[in-house]
Write a protein that holds these residues in place. Structure first.
Motif: not given
Length: 322
Positions: A255, A259-260
Motif C-alpha cells: 500500500i 501511494r508513495t
C-alpha cells in the motif's frame, strides 16, 4: 557443567544458575566448549516471552531451558557424521533456536558455525553473530556515499554495528536512543543524535523526507507513519518490535509502495554462516569494530541480564566461561 537456566517466562526471577550434565553430540552435531556468549535484544524478549513470537520455542515455558544464542568457543567432540570440523577448532556462531549458549558446553549442528579468526578474541567473536548479520543485511547494498541513514535503537546491543557499517559506507548517520547515550553514539560514528523521549523522528518536521534508509531495531510506530521520514524511493526496515507492528508491516508494504514509492517492510535476517563470515571479514580488515559494553563471568549471568534489561548498555554484553 555450570549453566544459566530459565524455568518460565518472566523477569529476572525466572532465571537461575544450575549444574547440568554435559550434553552428548549426536552423529551430525559437535560439542562446543563455550568460552563466551553475548546477549542480544532477542535474549531479553525470550526471557519475557514477549513479543509473542519469542515463544516459538515453547508456548508456556522454553523447551530448551538454557538461554543465549551467540557463542564462541572450541570444538571438544564431533559426531561421526561430521567432517567439516575437528576437535580443537576455534569456532563462533549463532545457535539454531536462539538458545543453549549460556553454559560451559553446548551441542549444535556445525552449519551455522564459522572458524574464529586467529587474531580475534572469544569476546569479540561472540559479540558478532546476530548483531553482525543484522548490520550486514541492513546496510550492504543499500547504503551509498552521502546517503542519510537513521538507526532507531542505535545505542544498545545491535545498533552500534549498524551505525558503524553505515558510517564506513560514507553515510551521514542519525542515531536515536536515550539522551544519556548521545556522546557514545557520536563516538561510534553518528553525525546527529536524537533523544527518543524528547523528539519523535517519525513526525518531527526536521526529519520529514530526510532519510534514504531507516533501520528500526525497536519498532513501535505504525508503518503508515514512518514513511514520512523517508525520501522518495527510500527504504524502512523493521528488525525488532511488537508483534502488532511486525504484522502490520506486511499488508502496509504494497500500500505504502503504491501511494508513495517508498519501501516499508521487515528486515529478514536468516541465520547464515555466509553473512557472518562477510561481516567478520570487515571486522578483521578494520572497516567496522564491534563495541563491547561489559563482560560478566558465567556465575554472574543473572547480573548480565539485569544490565540488558535496564537498557543502560552501550554495545554488547558478553558472558565469559573461561
Amino acid at each position: 557443567m555450570l549453566a544459566l537456566t530459565q524455568r518460565t517466562y518472566g523477569g529476572l526471577d525466572a532465571v537461575e544458575m544450575a549444574d547440568l550434565p554435559v550434553p552428548e553430540p549426536t552423529a551430525d552435531e559437535v560439542l562446543v566448549e563455550v568460552h563466551a556468549c553475548s546477549l542480544n535484544g532477542s535474549d531479553r524478549e525470550n526471557l519475557a516471552g514477549s513479543p509473542f513470537y519469542s515463544r516459538v520455542g515453547g508456548l508456556r515455558r522454553p523447551r530448551q531451558p538454557v538461554p543465549g544464542s551467540d557463542i564462541a568457543g572450541v570444538v571438544s567432540a564431533v559426531g561421526h557424521e561430521v567432517s567439516e570440523l575437528s576437535v580443537g577448532d576455534e569456532v563462533f556462531g549463532e545457535l539454531a533456536g536462539y538458545r543453549g549458549g549460556l553454559a560451559e558446553y553446548v551441542t549444535t549442528k556445525p552449519r551455522l558455525l564459522a572458524r574464529k579468526p586467529a587474531g580475534m578474541s572469544y569476546v569479540e567473536a561472540a559479540s558478532l553473530p546476530q548483531a553482525g548479520c543484522i548490520a550486514w543485511r541492513a546496510v550492504e547494498g543499500r547504503v551509498h556515499p552521502g546517503d542519510q541513514v537513521l538507526v532507531n535503537g542505535a545505542g544498545g546491543a545491535g545498533g552500534p554495528l549498524v551505525v558503524g557499517l553505515a558510517k564506513a559506507r560514507c553515510a551521514e548517520v542519525t542515531a536515536v536512543d536515550r539522551a544519556d547515550k548521545a556522546d557514545f553514539m557520536h563516538r561510534i560514528g553518528a553525525s546527529t543524535t536524537v533523544d527518543f523521549e524528547a523528539e519523535d523522528w517519525a513526525d518531527h518536521a526536521d526529519h520529514r523526507e530526510r532519510y534514504d534508509l531507516i533501520v528500526d531495531l525497536v519498532a513501535h510506530r505504525s508503518p503508515f507513519r514512518v514513511h514520512r521520514a523517508l525520501r522518495p524511493g527510500g527504504t524502512y526496515r523493521i528488525v525488532g518490535g511488537s508483534t502488532r507492528i511486525l504484522l502490520a508491516a506486511l499488508p502496509a508494504r504494497p500500500i505504502v509502495k503504491a501511494r508513495t514509492g517508498k519501501d516499508v517492510g521487515v528486515l529478514v535476517v536468516p541465520q547464515s554462516r555466509t553473512h557472518l563470515e562477510a561481516i567478520t571479514a570487515l571486522v578483521t580488515s578494520d572497516v567496522v569494530t564491534p563495541v563491547i559494553d561489559s563482560t560478566f563471568p558465567l556465575s554472574e549471568a543473572v547480573a548480565a541480564y539485569a544490565r540488558l534489561a535496564s537498557g543502560d548498555n552501550q554495545g554488547k554484553i558478553v558472558v565469559t566461561m573461561r
